[in-house]
Design a protein around this motif. Structure first.
Motif, PDB file in Angstrom:
ATOM      1  N   ARG A  68      34.450 -16.071   0.814  1.00  0.00           N
ATOM      2  CA  ARG A  68      33.819 -14.802   1.162  1.00  0.00           C
ATOM      3  C   ARG A  68      33.859 -13.853  -0.044  1.00  0.00           C
ATOM      4  NH1 ARG A  68      37.108 -13.245   4.812  1.00  0.00           N
ATOM      5  NH2 ARG A  68      36.064 -13.982   6.701  1.00  0.00           N
ATOM      6  N   THR A  69      32.741 -13.136  -0.257  1.00  0.00           N
ATOM      7  CA  THR A  69      32.621 -12.162  -1.330  1.00  0.00           C
ATOM      8  C   THR A  69      32.159 -10.842  -0.740  1.00  0.00           C
ATOM      9  OG1 THR A  69      32.022 -13.922  -2.891  1.00  0.00           O
ATOM     10  CG2 THR A  69      31.602 -11.645  -3.567  1.00  0.00           C
ATOM     11  N   VAL A  70      32.853  -9.746  -1.103  1.00  0.00           N
ATOM     12  CA  VAL A  70      32.537  -8.415  -0.592  1.00  0.00           C
ATOM     13  C   VAL A  70      32.122  -7.534  -1.762  1.00  0.00           C
ATOM     14  CG1 VAL A  70      33.428  -6.395   0.615  1.00  0.00           C
ATOM     15  CG2 VAL A  70      34.158  -8.667   1.311  1.00  0.00           C
ATOM     16  N   THR A  71      30.923  -6.947  -1.671  1.00  0.00           N
ATOM     17  CA  THR A  71      30.414  -6.060  -2.712  1.00  0.00           C
ATOM     18  C   THR A  71      29.719  -4.873  -2.059  1.00  0.00           C
ATOM     19  OG1 THR A  71      28.339  -7.310  -2.845  1.00  0.00           O
ATOM     20  CG2 THR A  71      30.088  -7.911  -4.390  1.00  0.00           C
ATOM     21  N   VAL A  88      28.316  -8.546   2.498  1.00  0.00           N
ATOM     22  CA  VAL A  88      29.241  -9.668   2.628  1.00  0.00           C
ATOM     23  C   VAL A  88      28.466 -10.964   2.437  1.00  0.00           C
ATOM     24  CG1 VAL A  88      30.951 -10.803   4.087  1.00  0.00           C
ATOM     25  CG2 VAL A  88      30.633  -8.329   4.240  1.00  0.00           C
ATOM     26  N   SER A  89      28.972 -11.815   1.573  1.00  0.00           N
ATOM     27  CA  SER A  89      28.372 -13.122   1.308  1.00  0.00           C
ATOM     28  C   SER A  89      29.398 -14.204   1.639  1.00  0.00           C
ATOM     29  CB  SER A  89      27.936 -13.230  -0.151  1.00  0.00           C
ATOM     30  OG  SER A  89      27.514 -14.541  -0.460  1.00  0.00           O
ATOM     31  N   ILE A  90      28.991 -15.189   2.441  1.00  0.00           N
ATOM     32  CA  ILE A  90      29.875 -16.286   2.841  1.00  0.00           C
ATOM     33  C   ILE A  90      29.230 -17.601   2.434  1.00  0.00           C
ATOM     34  CG2 ILE A  90      31.063 -17.423   4.748  1.00  0.00           C
ATOM     35  CD1 ILE A  90      30.997 -14.846   6.268  1.00  0.00           C
ATOM     36  N   GLY A 131      25.814 -24.015   2.878  1.00  0.00           N
ATOM     37  CA  GLY A 131      24.885 -22.945   3.219  1.00  0.00           C
ATOM     38  C   GLY A 131      25.489 -21.596   2.864  1.00  0.00           C
ATOM     39  N   GLU A 132      24.639 -20.606   2.705  1.00  0.00           N
ATOM     40  CA  GLU A 132      25.093 -19.259   2.358  1.00  0.00           C
ATOM     41  C   GLU A 132      24.599 -18.269   3.392  1.00  0.00           C
ATOM     42  OE1 GLU A 132      25.151 -16.112  -1.412  1.00  0.00           O
ATOM     43  OE2 GLU A 132      23.874 -17.907  -1.458  1.00  0.00           O
ATOM     44  N   LEU A 133      25.493 -17.384   3.797  1.00  0.00           N
ATOM     45  CA  LEU A 133      25.195 -16.382   4.814  1.00  0.00           C
ATOM     46  C   LEU A 133      25.384 -14.996   4.204  1.00  0.00           C
ATOM     47  CD1 LEU A 133      24.601 -15.793   7.837  1.00  0.00           C
ATOM     48  CD2 LEU A 133      27.061 -15.801   8.202  1.00  0.00           C
ATOM     49  N   LEU A 134      24.388 -14.117   4.397  1.00  0.00           N
ATOM     50  CA  LEU A 134      24.434 -12.754   3.876  1.00  0.00           C
ATOM     51  C   LEU A 134      24.228 -11.780   5.022  1.00  0.00           C
ATOM     52  CD1 LEU A 134      22.219 -13.129   0.660  1.00  0.00           C
ATOM     53  CD2 LEU A 134      24.708 -12.959   0.743  1.00  0.00           C
TER      54      LEU A 134
END
Length: 415
Positions: A68-71, A88-90, A131-134
């Motif tokens: 997980r990335t938080v920006t 949030v990017s997962i 897969g990527e979730l935004l």
């Protein structure tokens, strides 16, 4: 051995496993007693389906991995302020070779005071199972936020059974109070009655018109700065030295009375006002400190250090209106630690007998008190209000009901 078996069966429900085995046993009995090509073909199809369903339940979503990335879109220097939205990017990875039609990801974001937000999005993994979730959070208020355990839900390609899994990543971030730029308020506070007993000079502050002496000429000095008489006497170039502005050391006192604030928004305005004053004082290189009178008192001595200022702002993230004793009692408990002769700016929702007692206590200790009242949004008469009395004594008293009114009330201006 028993532990490994329970771990391998963790991803499939006992009821689903019992249903699959029951159907398989019924088809097996049909083959044994009926025989023939039709029954054998039916048994083969059911066996393959049972293997797929059991394998999909024991693997796949049950062993999902993620990062997980938080920006923030307008994030500056890794700092988040209230009112900003967080992106949030997962990145999800589902191990295994079995096909998966979709994956539903459910996130829970929890605030330090117990508030929580739920987010649910779907993602279609590629052939490699990644897969990527935004998604984007709503505008967040001041506080400490933590992501709870993430739940993942999926179905097999036939839509017969639902499978659940999850992962837990220790992702947390802090949102600083909302602030508004202020200019000029420190110069007005310098003229407070008796102010300046303790001052903070700094070479980076603007110069006055008062000559403080003579120094050697430095390349780049303007011609108007040259001291011609000293130059003629000494035979070398000399420049005028001017005094720098000196601001009184300021201590901001935030009243965290539990029953003093009528609403959460009123207390947030008080916290944001304190944060705005801290940032403005740091911008003008003025010695400024913070004292929060809550359930547990916290004192930061006046300082011009950027590190100390950030520590004060970080402390304001977690502060709550939880004090039940009187404000005077909180001051008396920390009285020996408070700096004498400084400017004491009290931020409080009420101007009653308690505020008057604190002002007298501060004056007796050689401090120069002034008061910032955070009024409620709804205008109503307050019994026992001593605003007129304090103003008649010449005390500086400001009143605001929102953060936007702060620059005008303090006599400064918004930048």
């Amino acid at each position: 051995m028993r532990h490994q078996r329970s771990m391998s069966m963790k991803g499939i429900k006992p009821g689903n496993l019992a249903a699959i085995l029951t159907v398989w046993c019924m088809v097996l009995l049909y083959v044994l007693f009926q025989g023939g090509k039709t029954s054998l073909m039916l048994f083969s199809m059911v066996s393959l389906l049972a293997i797929y369903l059991i394998g999909f339940g024991m693997g796949g979503v049950n062993r999902v991995k993620a990062a997980r990335t938080v920006t923030a879109s307008d994030q500056q220097e890794g700092v988040l302020h209230a009112g900003e939205q967080v992106q949030v990017s997962i990145q999800v990875t589902v191990p295994g070779l079995l096909p998966m039609p979709y994956l539903i990801v459910r996130e829970v974001l929890k605030r330090h005071n117990g508030d929580s937000w739920s987010f649910e999005e779907s993602v279609i993994p590629n052939l490699r199972g990644t897969g990527e979730l935004l998604f984007q959070t709503p505008a967040l208020e001041r506080g400490h936020y933590t992501f709870q355990r993430t739940e993942c839900v999926s179905e097999d390609i036939f839509g017969l059974m639902e499978h659940r899994g999850g992962f837990e990543l220790n992702t947390s971030f802090r949102v600083l109070p909302r602030t508004i730029p202020l200019l000029g308020w420190q110069r007005q506070l310098r003229n407070v009655r008796g102010g300046g007993a303790q001052t903070t000079p700094a070479a980076s502050r603007r110069e006055t018109t008062q000559i403080n002496g003579v120094r050697d000429y430095v390349y780049g000095d303007r011609i108007s700065r040259i001291h011609w008489n000293a130059t003629a006497k000494t035979g070398s170039w000399k420049s005028k030295e001017f005094e720098h502005e000196s601001f009184p050391q300021t201590l901001i006192l935030l009243d965290c009375k539990a029953q003093g604030y009528r609403s959460t928004a009123q207390f947030e305005t008080a916290v944001s006002a304190a944060a705005s004053l801290l940032e403005s004082g740091a911008r003008e290189q003025a010695g400024i400190g913070l004292f929060t009178a809550g359930k547990e008192n916290k004192l930061f001595m006046p300082s011009t250090s950027q590190g100390e200022r950030m520590s004060m702002l970080q402390h304001l993230v977690d502060v709550d209106a939880d004090r039940k004793e009187s404000l005077l009692s909180s001051l008396e408990r920390s009285g020996r630690e408070l700096p004498k002769g400084c400017l004491l700016l009290i931020i409080t929702p009420e101007v009653g007998e308690e505020a008057v007692s604190c002002i007298r206590w501060a004056e007796n200790r050689g401090m120069n008190p002034c008061l910032l009242k955070i009024a409620a949004a709804e205008k109503s008469a307050e019994p026992g209000d001593y605003t007129s009395y304090l103003q008649s004594r010449g005390l500086l008293l400001y009143t605001v009901s929102s953060l936007e009114e702060l620059p005008l009330a303090l006599g400064g201006r918004a930048s």
